[in-house]
Scaffold this motif. Structure first.
Motif, PDB file in Angstrom:
ATOM      1  N   ILE A 221     -11.600   3.850  13.761  1.00  0.00           N
ATOM      2  CA  ILE A 221     -11.628   4.987  13.496  1.00  0.00           C
ATOM      3  C   ILE A 221     -10.292   5.259  12.779  1.00  0.00           C
ATOM      4  CG2 ILE A 221     -11.488   7.605  14.301  1.00  0.00           C
ATOM      5  CD1 ILE A 221     -14.322   5.854  14.697  1.00  0.00           C
ATOM      6  N   TRP A 222      -9.209   4.818  13.154  1.00  0.00           N
ATOM      7  CA  TRP A 222      -7.926   4.868  12.537  1.00  0.00           C
ATOM      8  C   TRP A 222      -7.959   4.429  11.295  1.00  0.00           C
ATOM      9  CZ3 TRP A 222      -3.874   2.639  10.302  1.00  0.00           C
ATOM     10  CH2 TRP A 222      -2.581   3.031  10.465  1.00  0.00           C
ATOM     11  N   ILE A 223      -8.518   3.401  10.857  1.00  0.00           N
ATOM     12  CA  ILE A 223      -8.666   2.832   9.622  1.00  0.00           C
ATOM     13  C   ILE A 223      -9.315   3.675   8.713  1.00  0.00           C
ATOM     14  CG2 ILE A 223      -9.717   0.896   8.122  1.00  0.00           C
ATOM     15  CD1 ILE A 223      -8.820  -0.959  10.639  1.00  0.00           C
ATOM     16  N   TYR A 224     -10.572   4.076   9.310  1.00  0.00           N
ATOM     17  CA  TYR A 224     -11.338   5.100   8.557  1.00  0.00           C
ATOM     18  C   TYR A 224     -10.279   6.449   8.021  1.00  0.00           C
ATOM     19  CZ  TYR A 224     -14.663   8.819   7.404  1.00  0.00           C
ATOM     20  OH  TYR A 224     -15.375   9.698   6.589  1.00  0.00           O
ATOM     21  N   TYR A 225      -9.629   7.102   8.922  1.00  0.00           N
ATOM     22  CA  TYR A 225      -8.802   8.251   8.672  1.00  0.00           C
ATOM     23  C   TYR A 225      -7.816   7.727   7.746  1.00  0.00           C
ATOM     24  CZ  TYR A 225     -11.829  11.160  11.367  1.00  0.00           C
ATOM     25  OH  TYR A 225     -12.946  11.764  12.053  1.00  0.00           O
ATOM     26  N   CYS A 226      -7.195   6.629   7.973  1.00  0.00           N
ATOM     27  CA  CYS A 226      -6.311   6.253   7.055  1.00  0.00           C
ATOM     28  C   CYS A 226      -6.658   6.092   5.606  1.00  0.00           C
ATOM     29  CB  CYS A 226      -5.449   4.874   7.591  1.00  0.00           C
ATOM     30  SG  CYS A 226      -3.962   4.392   6.737  1.00  0.00           S
ATOM     31  N   ALA A 227      -7.748   5.401   5.598  1.00  0.00           N
ATOM     32  CA  ALA A 227      -8.331   5.134   4.134  1.00  0.00           C
ATOM     33  C   ALA A 227      -8.651   6.557   3.535  1.00  0.00           C
ATOM     34  CB  ALA A 227      -9.501   4.335   4.176  1.00  0.00           C
ATOM     35  N   GLN A 228      -9.143   7.489   4.167  1.00  0.00           N
ATOM     36  CA  GLN A 228      -9.369   8.881   3.675  1.00  0.00           C
ATOM     37  C   GLN A 228      -8.238   9.413   3.196  1.00  0.00           C
ATOM     38  OE1 GLN A 228     -12.588  10.137   3.123  1.00  0.00           O
ATOM     39  NE2 GLN A 228     -13.071   7.980   3.813  1.00  0.00           N
ATOM     40  N   GLN A 229      -7.078   9.136   3.839  1.00  0.00           N
ATOM     41  CA  GLN A 229      -5.829   9.856   3.305  1.00  0.00           C
ATOM     42  C   GLN A 229      -5.145   9.168   2.279  1.00  0.00           C
ATOM     43  OE1 GLN A 229      -4.473  12.513   4.825  1.00  0.00           O
ATOM     44  NE2 GLN A 229      -2.767  12.594   3.451  1.00  0.00           N
ATOM     45  N   LEU A 230      -5.505   8.084   2.205  1.00  0.00           N
ATOM     46  CA  LEU A 230      -5.006   7.040   0.936  1.00  0.00           C
ATOM     47  C   LEU A 230      -5.901   7.237  -0.453  1.00  0.00           C
ATOM     48  CD1 LEU A 230      -4.769   3.448   2.482  1.00  0.00           C
ATOM     49  CD2 LEU A 230      -2.967   5.028   1.593  1.00  0.00           C
TER      50      LEU A 230
ATOM     51  N   SER B 269      -0.022   8.750  13.749  1.00  0.00           N
ATOM     52  CA  SER B 269      -1.530   9.087  13.136  1.00  0.00           C
ATOM     53  C   SER B 269      -1.973   8.439  12.049  1.00  0.00           C
ATOM     54  CB  SER B 269      -1.587  10.685  13.110  1.00  0.00           C
ATOM     55  OG  SER B 269      -0.960  10.927  12.167  1.00  0.00           O
ATOM     56  N   PRO B 270      -3.195   8.145  11.648  1.00  0.00           N
ATOM     57  CA  PRO B 270      -3.506   7.422  10.331  1.00  0.00           C
ATOM     58  C   PRO B 270      -3.020   8.237   9.399  1.00  0.00           C
ATOM     59  CG  PRO B 270      -5.546   8.198  11.723  1.00  0.00           C
ATOM     60  CD  PRO B 270      -4.349   8.646  12.500  1.00  0.00           C
ATOM     61  N   GLN B 271      -3.103   9.539   9.441  1.00  0.00           N
ATOM     62  CA  GLN B 271      -2.703  10.483   8.288  1.00  0.00           C
ATOM     63  C   GLN B 271      -1.164  10.404   8.032  1.00  0.00           C
ATOM     64  OE1 GLN B 271      -4.593  11.292  10.800  1.00  0.00           O
ATOM     65  NE2 GLN B 271      -6.460  12.126   9.768  1.00  0.00           N
ATOM     66  N   ALA B 272      -0.382  10.301   9.135  1.00  0.00           N
ATOM     67  CA  ALA B 272       0.937  10.367   8.984  1.00  0.00           C
ATOM     68  C   ALA B 272       1.642   8.649   8.538  1.00  0.00           C
ATOM     69  CB  ALA B 272       1.664  10.554  10.252  1.00  0.00           C
ATOM     70  N   ALA B 273       0.692   7.629   8.848  1.00  0.00           N
ATOM     71  CA  ALA B 273       1.055   6.587   8.452  1.00  0.00           C
ATOM     72  C   ALA B 273       0.902   6.193   7.049  1.00  0.00           C
ATOM     73  CB  ALA B 273       0.078   5.348   9.270  1.00  0.00           C
ATOM     74  N   ALA B 274      -0.269   6.723   6.521  1.00  0.00           N
ATOM     75  CA  ALA B 274      -0.615   6.850   4.906  1.00  0.00           C
ATOM     76  C   ALA B 274       0.361   7.376   4.424  1.00  0.00           C
ATOM     77  CB  ALA B 274      -2.069   7.307   4.805  1.00  0.00           C
ATOM     78  N   ALA B 275       0.871   8.723   4.890  1.00  0.00           N
ATOM     79  CA  ALA B 275       1.852   9.526   4.080  1.00  0.00           C
ATOM     80  C   ALA B 275       3.220   8.775   4.021  1.00  0.00           C
ATOM     81  CB  ALA B 275       2.034  10.864   4.605  1.00  0.00           C
ATOM     82  N   LEU B 276       3.481   8.205   5.022  1.00  0.00           N
ATOM     83  CA  LEU B 276       4.911   7.209   5.044  1.00  0.00           C
ATOM     84  C   LEU B 276       4.753   6.099   4.196  1.00  0.00           C
ATOM     85  CD1 LEU B 276       7.609   6.977   6.610  1.00  0.00           C
ATOM     86  CD2 LEU B 276       6.307   5.624   8.282  1.00  0.00           C
ATOM     87  N   TRP B 277       3.638   5.381   4.203  1.00  0.00           N
ATOM     88  CA  TRP B 277       3.254   4.261   3.359  1.00  0.00           C
ATOM     89  C   TRP B 277       3.352   4.639   1.836  1.00  0.00           C
ATOM     90  CZ3 TRP B 277      -0.010   2.180  -0.238  1.00  0.00           C
ATOM     91  CH2 TRP B 277       0.210   0.915  -0.590  1.00  0.00           C
ATOM     92  N   LEU B 278       2.949   5.983   1.593  1.00  0.00           N
ATOM     93  CA  LEU B 278       2.858   6.189   0.328  1.00  0.00           C
ATOM     94  C   LEU B 278       4.134   6.866  -0.618  1.00  0.00           C
ATOM     95  CD1 LEU B 278      -0.583   8.078   0.257  1.00  0.00           C
ATOM     96  CD2 LEU B 278       0.098   6.110  -1.091  1.00  0.00           C
ATOM     97  N   GLU B 279       5.089   7.203   0.620  1.00  0.00           N
ATOM     98  CA  GLU B 279       6.209   8.003   0.256  1.00  0.00           C
ATOM     99  C   GLU B 279       6.911   7.318  -0.995  1.00  0.00           C
ATOM    100  OE1 GLU B 279       9.197   8.179   3.350  1.00  0.00           O
ATOM    101  OE2 GLU B 279       8.089  10.076   4.243  1.00  0.00           O
ATOM    102  N   PRO B 280       7.162   6.018  -1.053  1.00  0.00           N
ATOM    103  CA  PRO B 280       7.704   5.701  -2.392  1.00  0.00           C
ATOM    104  C   PRO B 280       7.078   5.895  -3.743  1.00  0.00           C
ATOM    105  CG  PRO B 280       7.591   3.875  -0.854  1.00  0.00           C
ATOM    106  CD  PRO B 280       6.792   4.985  -0.384  1.00  0.00           C
ATOM    107  N   VAL B 281       5.816   6.348  -3.643  1.00  0.00           N
ATOM    108  CA  VAL B 281       4.857   6.461  -4.977  1.00  0.00           C
ATOM    109  C   VAL B 281       4.830   7.933  -5.041  1.00  0.00           C
ATOM    110  CG1 VAL B 281       4.014   4.331  -5.188  1.00  0.00           C
ATOM    111  CG2 VAL B 281       2.914   6.239  -3.886  1.00  0.00           C
TER     112      VAL B 281
END
Length: 65
Positions: free
Chosen positions: A9-18, A47-59
């Protein structure tokens, strides 16, 4: 680690955020990326959304001009 959210579920929501950032990237590739992010303890603790946002910060950083 956020054990309350099952990994799939975490992966699903993270992928949605990406996908919100990369609309043209193949969803399967985004899910693979999210699965890779789930293996990072620092990101998985978020959270999956926060993780995706943090990972995306450089771009996604907007530079003031």
């Amino acid at each position: 680690m956020d054990d309350e959210i099952p990994t799939d579920i975490w992966i699903y929501y993270c992928a949605q955020q990406l996908k919100r950032h990369w609309r043209t990237v193949d969803p399967d590739q985004l899910e693979e990326l999210a699965a890779d992010l789930a293996c990072e303890p620092r990101l998985r603790a978020l959270s999956p959304q926060a993780a995706a946002a943090l990972w995306l910060e450089p771009v996604t950083i907007v530079r003031a001009t």
